[in-house]
Scaffold this motif. Structure first.
Motif, short mmCIF file in Angstrom:
data_model
loop_
_atom_site.label_atom_id
_atom_site.label_comp_id
_atom_site.label_asym_id
_atom_site.label_seq_id
_atom_site.Cartn_x
_atom_site.Cartn_y
_atom_site.Cartn_z
N ARG A 263 0.41 3.66 -3.14
CA ARG A 263 -0.51 4.76 -2.87
C ARG A 263 0.14 5.99 -2.26
O ARG A 263 -0.52 6.99 -2.02
N TRP B 61 0.84 -1.21 0.00
CA TRP B 61 0.00 0.00 0.00
C TRP B 61 0.87 1.25 0.00
O TRP B 61 0.58 2.21 -0.73
N PHE C 243 -2.86 -3.71 -6.26
CA PHE C 243 -3.06 -2.27 -6.17
C PHE C 243 -3.01 -1.60 -7.54
O PHE C 243 -3.66 -0.56 -7.75
N ASP D 217 -9.69 5.55 -3.10
CA ASP D 217 -9.06 6.12 -1.92
C ASP D 217 -9.44 7.59 -1.76
O ASP D 217 -9.75 8.06 -0.66
N VAL E 229 -10.07 -0.42 0.83
CA VAL E 229 -8.99 -1.09 0.12
C VAL E 229 -8.92 -2.58 0.45
O VAL E 229 -8.89 -3.42 -0.46
N LEU F 204 -8.18 2.22 4.47
CA LEU F 204 -7.58 0.90 4.30
C LEU F 204 -8.53 -0.21 4.71
O LEU F 204 -8.69 -1.21 4.01
#
Length: 755
Positions: free
Chosen positions: A569, A565, A635, A643, A661, A657
């Protein structure tokens, strides 16, 4: 641990923003970690307890020097350097009282950084015999006080200082002011530096030193540029090429075959008849839930000199049995068996993530199913294909079990390193130089992969609804997939049937009488005066293995997905080095990692050798790259708008999260959990130097039995492990579930239409 502390108080991205919330609410994570650090100084033993769990000594922290807390160690028992960390916490407490902003950030960075640096420097400089370096003894004289490795108190205080430093960095405006992201990056980076980079560098540094000699770059070049490593005699009629070329050739072959097989099996599981899905899951996971030498043994029983295949050729055609299977061919087949399931798990999540709407759009524009597959579906699988190839390549180079069993006289880097370390020569410098070659090969492939995919976008799961039906495979593609995957499944079953049959016969090759005696020897139960007696010789290693694997697997999965992540991200300085450190554990053989842990963690400040904790840490960071790669591939398919929408609705990073996600990352989470659990149970090379009589593992027990020629008990143990891990995989998938994308099943079309 960090998430729970910072979830509720992530500040706005602008560090100059004037907060309207109360100061206590804004600074709540800072207060929490300050309190944790102070409690670590007064409630926990500062130094590790060698004879028991350090937490059991909490009742003696105010009365016993060995179990004393950090405060008394510094004030009463002659270790004043420990008070520097307490001073750092005190200075950080002043910063916590300030308003959130750049001034507070500067104060926290200075206080947390100085306290952390002071404790680490004192820990590395002062050991169990006083000064850790001879030049310090000569310059400063003998030191009266000593200190063993840090225990729970030291760990908690170091963690608190690191978190306060991270919050200070965020308050200074880095990481967009997000406390959670700052803590995750610095915390994760510290773990990677301590448990991957530090031990690996300590082991690799041996390549620069001759025996009892000074540091020298020429020593490394002399060891690497040898005919034994890079010789090309095989191309000029000689018998052998250099061990480096052998390893590179084998790694490329294995990466190609495992990636193709993984892709074919994933397509068959997701895009053809569902009747193949369940048996494919079982057969594809068989190689990954067994120790690697089981595959090698099964192949030897089939293709070895006394194997069934050679015996058939001799009886039917009069061909004299030879050792033709031993060598690169045997290693390649065995590694393909072992690593194709990893590619399958990576590829299955990627195939699931391909948006049906894109395929439907192509067919609406009158593209045939075959054109749609080649122009839409296959390009969207590139991240998974590249990640599967990279994992297969690095796994092949780091593999030790298969080359040692079926390699014959075909040498690879991992076996050469093993014999350099444990053989009669004990040449640690040569082992380190070979590890440098392995690392170079791995980094080269990693750089090529990054160059090919770094700037391309493969987003297929966005915030928009997508309830289309996944396109079935075109008939020609389906025939190719079936013609490769189905025979491979059958071949896998045959190999395992031969390998596991050895646990049910008296003596393989001489007496084929069916018996359960081997199972009774390993897992026998008796009834004694006080109840059930675990009489079998394997129970101790069995329970230890399950316990340590169950501890390490969720930690590995969470850390791997978290790092993925951060890489996918967030953007921060040093991101490339961060990713490299996360993947470094796959670029070296397990034997080198095990020796690295011994060299790095057998002296203060981190004295872990001989404990169960060092085995858990080795499991975690050895298996970490699979979670990172699986998460990274997943991802790349999730649109950032998911997000961003959550953050615009004022959800924190942790809430995003958890609720947005993670539900879409279930395939990657399952892959990380399954792989880390079964690899923790089946790994050999990484832990062979770390186990003790108290912490014996299943694989070391099996190797011991094989070394004694007791193949029946060894194979009986392997049979039990297979059924145990199959049940564990089913339980993990049941608990985690599957990703729900709101789509219908694969479209059912007439065979004539799918051309």
């Amino acid at each position: 641990m960090t998430a729970a502390a910072v979830a509720s108080a992530t500040p706005p991205s602008n560090p100059r923003h004037t907060f309207t919330r109360p100061l206590v609410s804004v600074n709540r994570p800072l207060w929490i970690w300050l309190l944790i650090g102070l409690l670590g100084y007064v409630l926990l033993p500062w130094y590790a307890q060698q004879d028991s769990n350090g937490l059991l000594a909490v009742t003696r922290v105010w009365s016993d020097e060995q179990a004393g807390n950090g405060l008394l160690q510094g004030v009463r028992w002659g270790r004043p350097w420990l008070l520097l960390g307490l001073a750092g916490l005190g200075a950080a407490g002043v910063g916590v009282l300030l308003a959130a902003g750049r001034r507070q950030g500067a104060w926290l960075v200075g206080a947390g950084g100085l306290g952390l640096l002071a404790l680490l420097l004192s820990g590395f400089s002062i050991g169990a015999r006083g000064w850790a370096f001879e030049w310090m003894t000569q310059s400063l004289g003998e030191l009266g006080a000593r200190q063993p490795g840090m225990g729970w108190g030291g760990f908690v205080v170091l963690s608190a200082l690191l978190m306060l430093l991270s919050f200070g960095v965020a308050r200074r405006g880095f990481f967009k002011g997000d406390l959670f992201v700052a803590a995750a990056v610095l915390g994760g980076g510290s773990l990677l530096a301590l448990f991957i980079v530090f031990p690996v560098l300590k082991a690799l540094s041996a390549a620069f030193f001759l025996e009892e000699g000074p540091f020298s770059l020429a020593a490394l070049w002399e060891r690497i540029a040898q005919e034994r490593n890079f010789g090309m005699a095989c191309l000029a009629g000689g018998q052998r090429c250099g061990v480096a070329w052998n390893t590179l050739f084998l790694a490329l072959m294995t990466a190609t075959s495992t990636t193709l097989l993984g892709a074919f099996m994933a397509l068959m599981a997701e895009r053809t008849s569902r009747r193949f899905a369940r048996p494919l899951n079982v057969v594809a996971l068989l190689p990954i839930i067994t120790p690697p030498f089981v595959v090698g043994l099964g192949l030897i029983l089939l293709f070895g000199r006394a194997g069934v295949f050679n015996q058939f050729l001799e009886a039917a055609l009069g061909i004299t049995p030879t050792r033709w299977f031993y060598g690169w061919l045997g290693i390649w087949v065995a590694q393909t068996f072992a690593f194709a399931p990893i590619a399958f798990m990576i590829m299955r999540g990627v195939v699931q993530g391909v948006a049906p709407s894109l395929e439907e759009a192509a067919q609406t524009l009158r593209a045939s199913p075959l054109q749609t597959f080649w122009s839409v579906t296959l390009p969207l699988l590139k991240p998974g294909l590249a990640n599967a190839f990279l994992v297969g390549f690095i796994e092949s180079m780091a593999d030790f079990g298969n080359p040692i069993v079926v390699g014959g006289d075909f040498s690879v880097l991992s076996t050469e390193i093993f014999f350099a370390i444990v053989g009669a020569q004990y040449d640690q410098g040569r082992a380190a130089s070979l590890a440098w070659i392995l690392t170079f090969f791995a980094l080269t492939v990693f750089a090529i992969q990054r160059g090919l995919l770094g700037k391309q976008n493969f987003t297929t799961v966005s915030g928009k609804g997508d309830a289309g039906m996944a396109m079935p495979l075109p008939a020609s593609v389906r025939r190719v997939v079936h013609s490769v995957a189905l025979p491979w499944m059958a071949f896998t079953l045959v190999v395992y049937l031969f390998a596991l049959a050895g646990g049910f016969v008296q003596t393989w090759g001489r007496d084929y009488t069916i018996t359960l005696q081997h199972f009774r020897t390993a897992f026998g139960l008796e009834w004694g005066p006080f109840g059930v007696v675990w009489a079998g010789t394997a129970w101790n290693s069995f329970f230890t293995t399950i316990k340590l694997a169950a501890i390490s697997a969720p930690l590995t999965a969470v850390l791997g997905i978290g790092i993925a992540w951060l890489l996918a991200r967030t953007e921060f300085r040093g991101q490339g080095a961060f990713e490299f450190a996360a993947l470094l554990a796959f670029a070296i053989p397990g034997t080198v990692l095990g020796v690295s842990y011994i060299l790095a963690f057998n002296v203060p400040p981190f004295e872990l050798t001989g404990t169960a904790l060092i085995i858990v840490l080795c499991f975690m960071f050895r298996n970490l790259p699979v979670g990172v790669r699986a998460g990274t591939a997943a991802f790349k398919q999730l649109d950032r708008s998911l997000d961003e929408a959550s953050l615009m609705l004022r959800a924190g990073s942790v809430q995003t999260l958890r609720h947005v996600v993670l539900p879409l990352l279930k395939p990657a989470l399952v892959a990380a959990l399954v792989y880390s659990f079964v690899r923790a149970i089946t790994t050999v090379s990484a832990v062979i130097f770390l186990v003790t009589a108290e912490n014996e593992l299943a694989t070391t027990y099996i190797i011991g039995r094989v070394g004694n020629g007791d193949y029946g008990v060894a194979l009986a143990y392997c049979t039990v492990l297979i059924f145990l891990m199959a049940a564990a995989i089913g339980l993990i998938q049941l608990l985690v579930g599957e990703r729900k994308l709101g789509r219908r099943g694969v479209a059912r079309v007439a065979p004539a239409a799918a051309h």
